[in-house]
Design a protein around this motif. Structure first.
Motif, PDB file in Angstrom:
ATOM      1  N   ASP A   1      36.993  22.148  39.836  1.00 44.37           N
ATOM      2  CA  ASP A   1      35.787  22.949  39.607  1.00 44.37           C
ATOM      3  C   ASP A   1      36.128  24.344  39.076  1.00 44.37           C
ATOM      4  O   ASP A   1      36.607  25.204  39.814  1.00 44.37           O
ATOM      5  CB  ASP A   1      35.016  23.065  40.931  1.00 44.37           C
ATOM      6  N   GLN A   2      35.850  24.569  37.780  1.00 49.45           N
ATOM      7  CA  GLN A   2      36.241  25.830  37.139  1.00 49.45           C
ATOM      8  C   GLN A   2      35.462  27.011  37.683  1.00 49.45           C
ATOM      9  O   GLN A   2      35.986  28.124  37.761  1.00 49.45           O
ATOM     10  CB  GLN A   2      36.029  25.707  35.623  1.00 49.45           C
ATOM     11  N   LYS A   3      34.215  26.791  38.075  1.00 48.57           N
ATOM     12  CA  LYS A   3      33.407  27.886  38.643  1.00 48.57           C
ATOM     13  C   LYS A   3      34.005  28.351  39.963  1.00 48.57           C
ATOM     14  O   LYS A   3      34.046  29.559  40.252  1.00 48.57           O
ATOM     15  CB  LYS A   3      31.966  27.426  38.850  1.00 48.57           C
ATOM     16  N   ALA A   4      34.470  27.394  40.782  1.00 46.63           N
ATOM     17  CA  ALA A   4      35.084  27.751  42.060  1.00 46.63           C
ATOM     18  C   ALA A   4      36.370  28.543  41.842  1.00 46.63           C
ATOM     19  O   ALA A   4      36.628  29.533  42.532  1.00 46.63           O
ATOM     20  CB  ALA A   4      35.375  26.484  42.878  1.00 46.63           C
ATOM     21  N   VAL A   5      37.172  28.117  40.874  1.00 49.73           N
ATOM     22  CA  VAL A   5      38.429  28.814  40.570  1.00 49.73           C
ATOM     23  C   VAL A   5      38.152  30.230  40.080  1.00 49.73           C
ATOM     24  O   VAL A   5      38.786  31.198  40.523  1.00 49.73           O
ATOM     25  CB  VAL A   5      39.241  28.043  39.497  1.00 49.73           C
ATOM     26  N   MET A   6      37.186  30.365  39.160  1.00 49.07           N
ATOM     27  CA  MET A   6      36.866  31.676  38.603  1.00 49.07           C
ATOM     28  C   MET A   6      36.343  32.623  39.687  1.00 49.07           C
ATOM     29  O   MET A   6      36.788  33.774  39.798  1.00 49.07           O
ATOM     30  CB  MET A   6      35.826  31.525  37.489  1.00 49.07           C
ATOM     31  N   GLY A   7      35.400  32.114  40.488  1.00 49.16           N
ATOM     32  CA  GLY A   7      34.841  32.940  41.561  1.00 49.16           C
ATOM     33  C   GLY A   7      35.899  33.357  42.562  1.00 49.16           C
ATOM     34  O   GLY A   7      35.947  34.521  43.006  1.00 49.16           O
ATOM     35  N   PHE A   8      36.775  32.405  42.913  1.00 50.26           N
ATOM     36  CA  PHE A   8      37.854  32.693  43.861  1.00 50.26           C
ATOM     37  C   PHE A   8      38.825  33.730  43.297  1.00 50.26           C
ATOM     38  O   PHE A   8      39.210  34.678  43.983  1.00 50.26           O
ATOM     39  CB  PHE A   8      38.592  31.395  44.181  1.00 50.26           C
ATOM     40  N   GLY A   9      39.231  33.563  42.038  1.00 50.49           N
ATOM     41  CA  GLY A   9      40.178  34.487  41.417  1.00 50.49           C
ATOM     42  C   GLY A   9      39.614  35.897  41.305  1.00 50.49           C
ATOM     43  O   GLY A   9      40.302  36.879  41.612  1.00 50.49           O
ATOM     44  N   ILE A  10      38.356  36.011  40.853  1.00 53.05           N
ATOM     45  CA  ILE A  10      37.729  37.328  40.707  1.00 53.05           C
ATOM     46  C   ILE A  10      37.574  37.997  42.071  1.00 53.05           C
ATOM     47  O   ILE A  10      37.833  39.200  42.221  1.00 53.05           O
ATOM     48  CB  ILE A  10      36.371  37.190  39.994  1.00 53.05           C
ATOM     49  N   LEU A  11      37.151  37.223  43.087  1.00 56.61           N
ATOM     50  CA  LEU A  11      36.988  37.777  44.436  1.00 56.61           C
ATOM     51  C   LEU A  11      38.321  38.278  44.986  1.00 56.61           C
ATOM     52  O   LEU A  11      38.389  39.347  45.613  1.00 56.61           O
ATOM     53  CB  LEU A  11      36.400  36.713  45.368  1.00 56.61           C
ATOM     54  N   ASN A  12      39.381  37.528  44.758  1.00 60.64           N
ATOM     55  CA  ASN A  12      40.711  37.962  45.217  1.00 60.64           C
ATOM     56  C   ASN A  12      41.117  39.273  44.554  1.00 60.64           C
ATOM     57  O   ASN A  12      41.654  40.172  45.207  1.00 60.64           O
ATOM     58  CB  ASN A  12      41.745  36.884  44.886  1.00 60.64           C
ATOM     59  N   GLY A  13      40.882  39.378  43.237  1.00 59.26           N
ATOM     60  CA  GLY A  13      41.207  40.611  42.528  1.00 59.26           C
ATOM     61  C   GLY A  13      40.409  41.795  43.052  1.00 59.26           C
ATOM     62  O   GLY A  13      40.949  42.893  43.243  1.00 59.26           O
ATOM     63  N   ILE A  14      39.114  41.568  43.312  1.00 61.61           N
ATOM     64  CA  ILE A  14      38.256  42.641  43.829  1.00 61.61           C
ATOM     65  C   ILE A  14      38.720  43.085  45.218  1.00 61.61           C
ATOM     66  O   ILE A  14      38.750  44.287  45.520  1.00 61.61           O
ATOM     67  CB  ILE A  14      36.788  42.173  43.875  1.00 61.61           C
ATOM     68  N   SER A  15      39.102  42.123  46.069  1.00 58.25           N
ATOM     69  CA  SER A  15      39.539  42.469  47.433  1.00 58.25           C
ATOM     70  C   SER A  15      40.796  43.335  47.410  1.00 58.25           C
ATOM     71  O   SER A  15      40.927  44.274  48.209  1.00 58.25           O
ATOM     72  CB  SER A  15      39.773  41.197  48.250  1.00 58.25           C
ATOM     73  N   ILE A  16      41.726  43.045  46.486  1.00 61.77           N
ATOM     74  CA  ILE A  16      42.941  43.857  46.367  1.00 61.77           C
ATOM     75  C   ILE A  16      42.593  45.279  45.931  1.00 61.77           C
ATOM     76  O   ILE A  16      43.097  46.264  46.487  1.00 61.77           O
ATOM     77  CB  ILE A  16      43.925  43.209  45.372  1.00 61.77           C
ATOM     78  N   GLY A  17      41.710  45.390  44.934  1.00 60.82           N
ATOM     79  CA  GLY A  17      41.286  46.709  44.478  1.00 60.82           C
ATOM     80  C   GLY A  17      40.582  47.502  45.570  1.00 60.82           C
ATOM     81  O   GLY A  17      40.821  48.709  45.738  1.00 60.82           O
ATOM     82  N   LEU A  18      39.732  46.829  46.358  1.00 59.42           N
ATOM     83  CA  LEU A  18      39.007  47.505  47.439  1.00 59.42           C
ATOM     84  C   LEU A  18      39.954  47.962  48.554  1.00 59.42           C
ATOM     85  O   LEU A  18      39.754  49.033  49.141  1.00 59.42           O
ATOM     86  CB  LEU A  18      37.924  46.580  48.008  1.00 59.42           C
ATOM     87  N   LEU A  19      40.972  47.170  48.853  1.00 65.23           N
ATOM     88  CA  LEU A  19      41.954  47.581  49.865  1.00 65.23           C
ATOM     89  C   LEU A  19      42.691  48.839  49.419  1.00 65.23           C
ATOM     90  O   LEU A  19      42.932  49.751  50.226  1.00 65.23           O
ATOM     91  CB  LEU A  19      42.942  46.444  50.143  1.00 65.23           C
ATOM     92  N   ASN A  20      43.054  48.908  48.140  1.00 64.70           N
ATOM     93  CA  ASN A  20      43.724  50.103  47.625  1.00 64.70           C
ATOM     94  C   ASN A  20      42.785  51.320  47.645  1.00 64.70           C
ATOM     95  O   ASN A  20      43.205  52.433  47.967  1.00 64.70           O
ATOM     96  CB  ASN A  20      44.230  49.858  46.205  1.00 64.70           C
ATOM     97  N   LEU A  21      41.503  51.101  47.309  1.00 62.20           N
ATOM     98  CA  LEU A  21      40.529  52.188  47.373  1.00 62.20           C
ATOM     99  C   LEU A  21      40.317  52.650  48.813  1.00 62.20           C
ATOM    100  O   LEU A  21      40.177  53.852  49.084  1.00 62.20           O
ATOM    101  CB  LEU A  21      39.195  51.734  46.784  1.00 62.20           C
ATOM    102  N   SER A  22      40.294  51.683  49.743  1.00 60.16           N
ATOM    103  CA  SER A  22      40.133  52.015  51.160  1.00 60.16           C
ATOM    104  C   SER A  22      41.268  52.906  51.641  1.00 60.16           C
ATOM    105  O   SER A  22      41.052  53.876  52.374  1.00 60.16           O
ATOM    106  CB  SER A  22      40.077  50.726  51.989  1.00 60.16           C
ATOM    107  N   LEU A  23      42.487  52.581  51.219  1.00 60.72           N
ATOM    108  CA  LEU A  23      43.640  53.405  51.589  1.00 60.72           C
ATOM    109  C   LEU A  23      43.534  54.792  50.964  1.00 60.72           C
ATOM    110  O   LEU A  23      43.886  55.804  51.588  1.00 60.72           O
ATOM    111  CB  LEU A  23      44.931  52.720  51.147  1.00 60.72           C
ATOM    112  N   GLY A  24      43.023  54.850  49.723  1.00 56.12           N
ATOM    113  CA  GLY A  24      42.930  56.134  49.038  1.00 56.12           C
ATOM    114  C   GLY A  24      41.873  57.058  49.606  1.00 56.12           C
ATOM    115  O   GLY A  24      42.038  58.278  49.615  1.00 56.12           O
ATOM    116  N   PHE A  25      40.761  56.508  50.100  1.00 55.67           N
ATOM    117  CA  PHE A  25      39.654  57.337  50.573  1.00 55.67           C
ATOM    118  C   PHE A  25      39.611  57.472  52.101  1.00 55.67           C
ATOM    119  O   PHE A  25      38.678  58.078  52.630  1.00 55.67           O
ATOM    120  CB  PHE A  25      38.314  56.763  50.078  1.00 55.67           C
ATOM    121  N   ASN A  26      40.580  56.899  52.804  1.00 52.99           N
ATOM    122  CA  ASN A  26      40.631  57.005  54.261  1.00 52.99           C
ATOM    123  C   ASN A  26      41.992  57.517  54.702  1.00 52.99           C
ATOM    124  O   ASN A  26      42.961  57.500  53.936  1.00 52.99           O
ATOM    125  CB  ASN A  26      40.375  55.641  54.916  1.00 52.99           C
ATOM    126  N   SER A  27      42.063  57.951  55.941  1.00 51.59           N
ATOM    127  CA  SER A  27      43.355  58.300  56.518  1.00 51.59           C
ATOM    128  C   SER A  27      44.158  57.019  56.748  1.00 51.59           C
ATOM    129  O   SER A  27      43.597  55.911  56.788  1.00 51.59           O
ATOM    130  CB  SER A  27      43.159  59.029  57.858  1.00 51.59           C
TER     131      SER A  27
END
Length: 346
Positions: free
Chosen positions: A71-97
């Motif tokens: 299922d290509q939709k599942a793969v695409m959604g999963f891949g994009i979500l994983n990329g977003i989660s990594i970016g959000l974790l880095n932002l969380s570290l940057g804007f928090n102690s």
């Protein structure tokens, strides 16, 4: 060697590979960022994923694994979500102690458990919950220092926790639902993950560091350490999908906290990072929680195996004692054919 023994051996191998590779890449990245001052974490992660995809593509061409489209939709959604989660974790570290960021990481286990209970109907025994509570307490003592709160940082942390939990649960469910291996899922999702971070990485890093990744002075030493980090990331990414596929998202998070304790210990031993009684006490408490979690998981898995084998035995005995079932299997006396005489004997 039975199937159960092979599975356990494969699980232990996956866990060991994940620990060794993760601790190695943390030490490597720490040298890259602290000593060589390459502080562009999100961009570096995008390079990791891109190199991982390229290496898997070479492995596919060498027929080291089989490509299994699903299922290509599942793969695409999963891949994009994983990329977003990594970016959000880095932002969380940057804007928090740092202390609040560690609390964010600790929140991933209870959040994962809650989501699995609500949406997947999974059950966790009291002793598993107790062992996880001890583990989180220990890691909290060892790593959490200051807890400076701000609205934007807290919101980013909440998004980071939710997206990380959902992405890790999807890693497990997709592999089981579509019967794909960790390598096959990683190969198909890597392009989407790396694309998200390649596009957003330079902007996020600019926002967090006020420096441009494009204007950095790439000396031969920096380039060599970046290449080493990318090579280690291949093993880290592969082992991550392997561990979650063979165990569960919760077990992977427990393993992540073990890595945190090991990194603290190695940091003190190798580079003489500051270490105090809170770190030592926290690591010891966390280790107790990990041992309890491992023991209770193994115990419950043995109980489930015994119950399933007992049920299979009862069904087999019932089938043998029931003449109707025996007739369906071709074992009933009524199903026996009378001898057929050949024309020559007539």
């Amino acid at each position: 060697m039975g199937e159960g023994d092979k599975f356990q051996l494969g699980t232990v191998g996956a866990l060991s590979l994940s620990v060794v590779s993760s601790v190695s890449i943390v030490i490597c990245n720490k040298a890259l960022m602290s000593t060589l001052h390459f502080i562009f974490a999100t961009t570096l992660t995008s390079w990791h994923l891109l190199v991982t995809f390229c290496s898997l593509h070479v492995a596919l061409k060498m027929r080291l694994f089989e490509h299994k489209p699903f299922d290509q939709k599942a793969v695409m959604g999963f891949g994009i979500l994983n990329g977003i989660s990594i970016g959000l974790l880095n932002l969380s570290l940057g804007f928090n102690s740092v202390g609040f960021f560690q609390m964010t990481k600790l929140a991933i286990i209870p959040c994962t458990i809650l989501l699995e209970i609500l949406f997947l109907g999974k059950k966790f025994s009291k002793r598993i919950q107790f062992s996880l509570a001890i583990l989180l307490l220990g890691v909290g003592i060892a790593t959490v220092t200051d807890l400076q709160l701000n609205a934007l940082g807290s919101f980013l942390s909440l998004l980071a926790v939710v997206t990380t939990c959902v992405a890790q649960i999807m890693t497990n469910t997709i592999q089981k639902k579509f019967k794909v291996s960790s390598t096959q899922l990683l190969y198909q999702s890597c392009p989407y993950q790396s694309a998200v971070l390649l596009i957003s990485g330079p902007y996020l890093d600019k926002l967090l560091t006020n420096l441009s990744v494009f204007s950095f002075n790439y000396t031969s030493e920096v380039t060599a350490v970046i290449i080493l980090s990318c090579v280690l990331s291949i093993v880290v990414n592969f082992s991550t999908f392997l561990v979650i596929g063979k165990t569960s998202p919760v077990t992977y998070q427990v393993l992540g906290h073990l890595k945190t304790c090991l990194v603290l210990a190695f940091g003190y031993i190798i580079v003489r990072d500051p270490f105090n009684w809170r770190n030592i006490l926290g690591i010891l408490v966390a280790m107790v929680g990990m041992v309890m979690y491992s023991y209770y998981c193994a115990l419950e898995n043995q109980q489930k195996s015994a119950e399933s084998s007992g049920q299979a035995l009862q069904m087999r005995e019932g089938a043998e004692s029931d003449p109707l079932v025996g007739a369906e299997n071709g074992n009933s006396v009524f199903n026996k054919r009378s001898p057929v005489w050949s024309k020559e004997k007539d």
